[in-house]
Design an enzyme around this catalytic site. Structure first.
Site, PDB file in Angstrom:
ATOM      1  CG  HIS A 118      40.076  39.889  32.712  1.00 18.87           C
ATOM      2  ND1 HIS A 118      39.598  39.266  33.834  1.00 18.87           N
ATOM      3  CD2 HIS A 118      39.007  40.506  32.128  1.00 18.87           C
ATOM      4  CE1 HIS A 118      38.293  39.502  33.941  1.00 18.87           C
ATOM      5  NE2 HIS A 118      37.905  40.239  32.914  1.00 18.87           N
TER       6      HIS A 118
ATOM      7  CG  HIS B 143      44.638  41.804  38.227  1.00 19.82           C
ATOM      8  ND1 HIS B 143      44.843  40.648  38.934  1.00 19.82           N
ATOM      9  CD2 HIS B 143      43.537  41.585  37.458  1.00 19.82           C
ATOM     10  CE1 HIS B 143      43.916  39.756  38.614  1.00 19.82           C
ATOM     11  NE2 HIS B 143      43.104  40.304  37.727  1.00 19.82           N
TER      12      HIS B 143
END
Length: 280
Positions: free
Chosen positions: A170, A222
């Protein structure tokens, strides 16, 4: 419209684009990530599962069309304002659109391939790994906080995805798209009236990329270092694409020229007079 040499250049560009995007296609369809173990006392992988604030579908469905619309509108306006003589206007539209959009797609493919090569080669566990894996703890020896390699996940459907933490796709994709547009606007918006408008737009584009990365930390998808490296990777690929693939910062000529220009369709070939205005 296209002559034989131009068709060959287009085929060469298509082949290069395919090769650059090949790792991304292969890794997503056939490869499984590196099987990394974990320490029983590792608190960084014990976060709960959460829904994505910005899903893969939303990110790609918004950013890709948005970038293409900005680039296409920008190139059409650039050609219209350049008013170059002795040149077929339609051919120039096609040439500039081809090179600008082709450069963007080349960089996007390179960025995704680099990201997935790292993801599948390293196999870092996401912060929610244990919640996604649901290992059978009764079969795991966690004495002295030892390193566990031999374990089985109860939820195998989410196991592979939970091993793709480093680095954030992303973050890298959003930074690539936004920084590409930032530099595109820097090269194209040259009129005096844009001197404050341009950095304002660029600021919000940059904030958008950073925000996407921050949501990956708050969603426990993450670690912060994954996002940081993802942003760096996307920024590097964007700079590489703009300066080494595209010709956005090519030295412009006067708005009206009398000589015939060569308008090839190779992505590396420079164009002239392709700006919204001048800095005069």
């Amino acid at each position: 419209m296209f002559e034989s040499p131009e068709i060959l250049l287009i085929l060469l560009d298509a082949a290069c684009l395919t090769l650059v995007g090949l790792p991304f296609c292969i890794l997503n369809n056939q490869q499984r990530p590196f099987k990394r173990g974990f320490f029983c006392n590792d608190e960084s992988i014990r976060y709960p599962l959460k829904d994505d604030t910005i899903s893969y579908q939303l990110l790609g469905g918004v950013m890709i069309p948005f970038c293409l619309i900005v680039i296409i509108c920008g190139e059409i306006l650039s050609v219209y304002l350049s008013r170059i003589k002795n040149q077929l206007l339609g051919k120039r539209y096609v040439s500039c659109l081809y090179k600008a959009v082709g450069s963007y797609l080349f960089g996007a493919a390179a960025n995704q391939s680099l990201t997935d090569i790292a993801k599948y080669s390293i196999g870092r566990l996401r912060p929610h790994f244990l919640a996604a894996c649901k290992p059978a703890w009764e079969r795991i020896n966690c004495t002295a906080g030892g390193y566990v390699e031999n374990f089985t996940c109860s939820d195998t459907l989410q196991e592979d995805e939970a091993r793709l933490s480093f680095y954030s796709g992303h973050s890298s994709f959003s930074m690539y798209c936004m920084l590409f547009l930032i530099m595109y606007l820097q090269a194209r918006l040259k009129s005096k009236w844009t001197r404050l408008l341009r950095p304002t737009i660029q600021f919000f584009l940059f904030v958008t990329a950073v925000y996407v990365g921050l949501t990956r930390v708050s969603d426990y998808k993450h670690h912060w270092s994954d996002v940081f490296v993802g942003l760096l990777n996307g920024g590097f690929v964007a700079v590489f694409t703009v300066f080494c693939v595209s010709n956005f910062f090519a030295q412009p000529v006067k708005p009206v020229v009398s000589q015939q220009e060569d308008v090839g369709h190779n992505l590396q070939e420079p164009s002239s007079g392709n700006h919204y205005g001048s800095t005069d």
